[in-house]
Design a protein around this motif. Structure first.
Motif, PDB file in Angstrom:
ATOM      1  N   ALA A 195     -25.820  -2.421   8.062  1.00 32.94           N
ATOM      2  CA  ALA A 195     -26.678  -1.794   7.805  1.00 32.94           C
ATOM      3  C   ALA A 195     -27.989  -2.409   8.805  1.00 32.94           C
ATOM      4  O   ALA A 195     -28.496  -2.165   8.808  1.00 32.94           O
ATOM      5  CB  ALA A 195     -27.822  -3.086   5.806  1.00 32.94           C
TER       6      ALA A 195
ATOM      7  N   GLU B 215     -21.577  -0.009  -0.313  1.00 28.30           N
ATOM      8  CA  GLU B 215     -22.136  -1.217   0.396  1.00 28.30           C
ATOM      9  C   GLU B 215     -22.555  -0.788   1.018  1.00 28.30           C
ATOM     10  O   GLU B 215     -24.021  -1.431   1.154  1.00 28.30           O
ATOM     11  CB  GLU B 215     -21.245  -2.368   0.790  1.00 28.30           C
TER      12      GLU B 215
ATOM     13  N   ARG C  60     -26.126   0.433  -0.392  1.00 30.35           N
ATOM     14  CA  ARG C  60     -26.884  -0.643  -1.158  1.00 30.35           C
ATOM     15  C   ARG C  60     -27.499  -1.069  -0.447  1.00 30.35           C
ATOM     16  O   ARG C  60     -29.141  -1.436  -0.841  1.00 30.35           O
ATOM     17  CB  ARG C  60     -26.178  -0.980  -2.261  1.00 30.35           C
ATOM     18  N   SER C  61     -26.994  -1.612   0.527  1.00 35.09           N
ATOM     19  CA  SER C  61     -27.877  -2.758   1.430  1.00 35.09           C
ATOM     20  C   SER C  61     -28.886  -1.621   2.304  1.00 35.09           C
ATOM     21  O   SER C  61     -30.064  -2.657   1.969  1.00 35.09           O
ATOM     22  CB  SER C  61     -26.597  -2.912   2.516  1.00 35.09           C
TER      23      SER C  61
ATOM     24  N   LEU D 144     -30.714   0.767   1.152  1.00 33.28           N
ATOM     25  CA  LEU D 144     -31.702   1.312  -0.167  1.00 33.28           C
ATOM     26  C   LEU D 144     -32.349  -0.570  -0.488  1.00 33.28           C
ATOM     27  O   LEU D 144     -33.279  -0.064  -0.045  1.00 33.28           O
ATOM     28  CB  LEU D 144     -30.912   1.440  -0.807  1.00 33.28           C
ATOM     29  N   ASP D 145     -31.868  -1.450  -0.567  1.00 40.05           N
ATOM     30  CA  ASP D 145     -32.381  -2.597  -0.661  1.00 40.05           C
ATOM     31  C   ASP D 145     -33.354  -2.863   0.267  1.00 40.05           C
ATOM     32  O   ASP D 145     -34.427  -3.474   0.606  1.00 40.05           O
ATOM     33  CB  ASP D 145     -32.028  -3.623  -0.764  1.00 40.05           C
ATOM     34  N   GLY D 146     -33.061  -2.359   1.637  1.00 35.46           N
ATOM     35  CA  GLY D 146     -34.061  -2.877   3.037  1.00 35.46           C
ATOM     36  C   GLY D 146     -35.024  -1.288   2.957  1.00 35.46           C
ATOM     37  O   GLY D 146     -35.747  -1.860   4.081  1.00 35.46           O
ATOM     38  N   GLY D 147     -35.436  -0.560   1.596  1.00 38.47           N
ATOM     39  CA  GLY D 147     -36.577   0.326   2.424  1.00 38.47           C
ATOM     40  C   GLY D 147     -36.269   1.947   2.604  1.00 38.47           C
ATOM     41  O   GLY D 147     -37.138   2.856   2.888  1.00 38.47           O
TER      42      GLY D 147
END
Ligand code: FAD
Length: 320
Positions: free
Chosen positions: A205, A275, A278-279, A281-284
Motif C-alpha cells: 500500500a 488487504e 482495504r489499505s 482505500l483507508d489511505g484515501g
C-alpha cells in the motif's frame, strides 16, 4: 450468505483482455455478465497486450456496450503507428460508440533494439491523449441550439466529451531514465487532457500512497486509481514480476510457495489483494481497479473479502 451485487461500497472497475481464440468468446461473455452485475464504473479492454488485436478489442468493447449497462473503456497504444493510422483507429472506436479511452504508449515489439526508434509518429502517451481529443473534436459537426428565453439567439451545442485515462507507475516505469521521470510523464499526460490515471500493479500500500503524495506535490490533480492484481500462484507472480519489473514481494512470494494446493494459493492471493485494497482505500484511494485476468470469481472474491461487496441482507428487500 449471498453477496449484494447491486451497490459496491466504493467505485470499482475491472480490466479484461480480448479472447485469444473463438473458443474463449462465450466464456468471456459469461465473465463480463458476472462483472457487470456488481455495477462497476467501467470495464477496460486491453489493446495489443499479449497478442490481442484492435479488431478483437473493439468486438469485446462493443459487446460490453450493447449487452450491459457498464461503460466500456478502450485501451489504445500508439507504438509503431503513423499519425494517419492512429487517426483512423481512433475514429473507428468513436464511430462504434466508445467514448472512454486509456491512452498508452505501448511497449516495444519483442526483439526491438533500445532507443526510441520503435515508436512511430507518436512518441508518448501524452501525444495520443491530444490526438484522441482532436479526432473527437473534428468528427463532431458544429451545431447550434436555440438560446432559452431569447428569441432568435443561438448557442453553440456542447460537444460530447471523451474521457481519457492514462497509466501511472507507483514504482517508476521500468524504462525511466531518472527517478522522477514517470511523474514528469504523468504531468505531461494531465496537461494534454487526461482526466484519470490508473496505476500499474503494486504489492505494498505504501508504494501507491507514497506515489500519490509525490505526484500531488508535483502538481498532479487528476484522480489516481490503484490497479490491483490478485496473484494466485507462484508462476503468475514470476510472470508479473518479469512483465512489470516490480520488486519481489517477499511475504506474498513465501506464502504462495509454501501453500501446497492451487486452491490454497488462490486463497492467499485473494487475501493479499483484499488487504491491499482495504489499505489503499483507508489511505484515501478514490476506488479500486482490478486486473481480472478474464476470470470473475477471483476478483469478486477480493471485493467480498475487502468488504466492498457486502453480504446480502434478505430483510433489506422486504422493506418498502
Ligand atoms: P508514456 O506515458 O509515454 O511514458 C513512458 C515513458 O516515456 C515515461 O516513463 C518516460 O520515460 C517517457 N516519457 C513519456 N512522456 C514523456 C515526455 N513528455 N517527456 C519525456 N519523456 C516522456 N500496454 C499495451 O500494449 N496494451 C495495453 O492494453 C496496456 N494496458 C496498460 C494498462 C495499465 C493500467 C498500465 C499501467 C500499463 C498498460 N500497458 C499496456 C503497458 C504500457 O503500454 C507500457 O508500460 C509502456 O511502456 C508505457 O506506456 P505509457 O502509456 O505509460 O507511456
Amino acid at each position: 450468505m449471498p453477496i449484494d451485487l447491486s451497490t459496491p461500497a466504493v467505485p470499482v472497475s475491472f480490466e479484461v483482455y480480448p479472447p485469444r481464440s473463438e473458443a474463449g468468446v462465450a466464456t468471456l461473455h459469461e465473465t463480463i455478465r458476472h462483472l457487470a452485475a456488481v455495477n462497476p464504473r467501467f470495464i477496460s479492454v486491453t489493446y495489443g497486450a499479449g497478442g490481442s488485436t484492435g479488431g478483437r478489442s473493439l468486438e469485446l468493447l462493443t459487446h460490453i456496450l450493447r449487452e450491459t449497462r457498464v461503460k466500456p473503456l478502450a485501451h489504445l497504444t500508439c507504438v509503431g503507428s503513423t499519425y494517419a493510422g492512429a487517426n483512423t483507429l481512433i475514429r473507428e472506436f468513436l464511430d462504434a460508440g466508445i467514448t472512454s479511452f486509456l491512452a498508452l504508449r505501448g511497449d516495444p515489439p519483442a526483439g526491438a533494439s533500445e532507443g526510441d526508434a520503435f515508436l512511430g509518429d507518436l512518441e508518448s502517451a501524452a501525444q495520443l491523449v491530444q490526438l484522441i481529443d482532436r479526432v473527437q473534436a473534428e468528427r463532431t459537426p458544429y451545431a447550434e441550439a436555440p438560446f432559452p428565453g431569447i428569441p432568435g439567439a443561438v448557442r453553440v451545442e456542447r460537444r460530447p466529451k471523451v474521457d481519457i485515462a492514462v497509466a501511472a507507475f507507483p514504482n517508476g516505469h521500468p524504462r525511466s531514465r531518472h527517478p522522477g521521470e514517470h511523474i514528469d510523464a504523468l504531468l505531461a499526460k494531465q496537461a494534454a487532457g487526461a482526466t484519470l490515471a490508473i496505476t500499474q500493479l503494486f504489492f505494498h500500500a505504501g508504494d501507491y500512497l507514497g506515489f500519490v503524495d509525490r505526484a500531488r506535490a508535483a502538481g498532479v490533480t487528476i484522480p489516481i486509481l490503484p490497479g490491483i492484481m490478485p496473484v494466485t500462484s507462484p508462476a503468475r507472480l514470476r510472470r508479473v514480476l518479469e512483465l512489470t519489473g516490480a520488486q519481489l514481494p517477499v511475504e506474498l512470494s513465501i506464502a504462495l510457495e509454501i501453500e501446497p494446493t492451487p486452491d490454497g494459493q488462490r486463497d492467499v492471493g485473494i487475501a493479499h489483494a483484499a488487504e491491499l485494497a482495504r489499505s489503499v482505500l483507508d489511505g484515501g484511494a478514490p476506488g479500486i481497479h482490478l486486473y481480472a485476468f478474464n476470470n470473475h470469481d477471483t476478483v469478486l472474491a477480493v471485493l467480498g473479502d475487502a468488504g466492498i461487496l457486502t453480504p446480502h441482507d434478505p430483510h433489506k428487500e422486504a422493506r418498502p
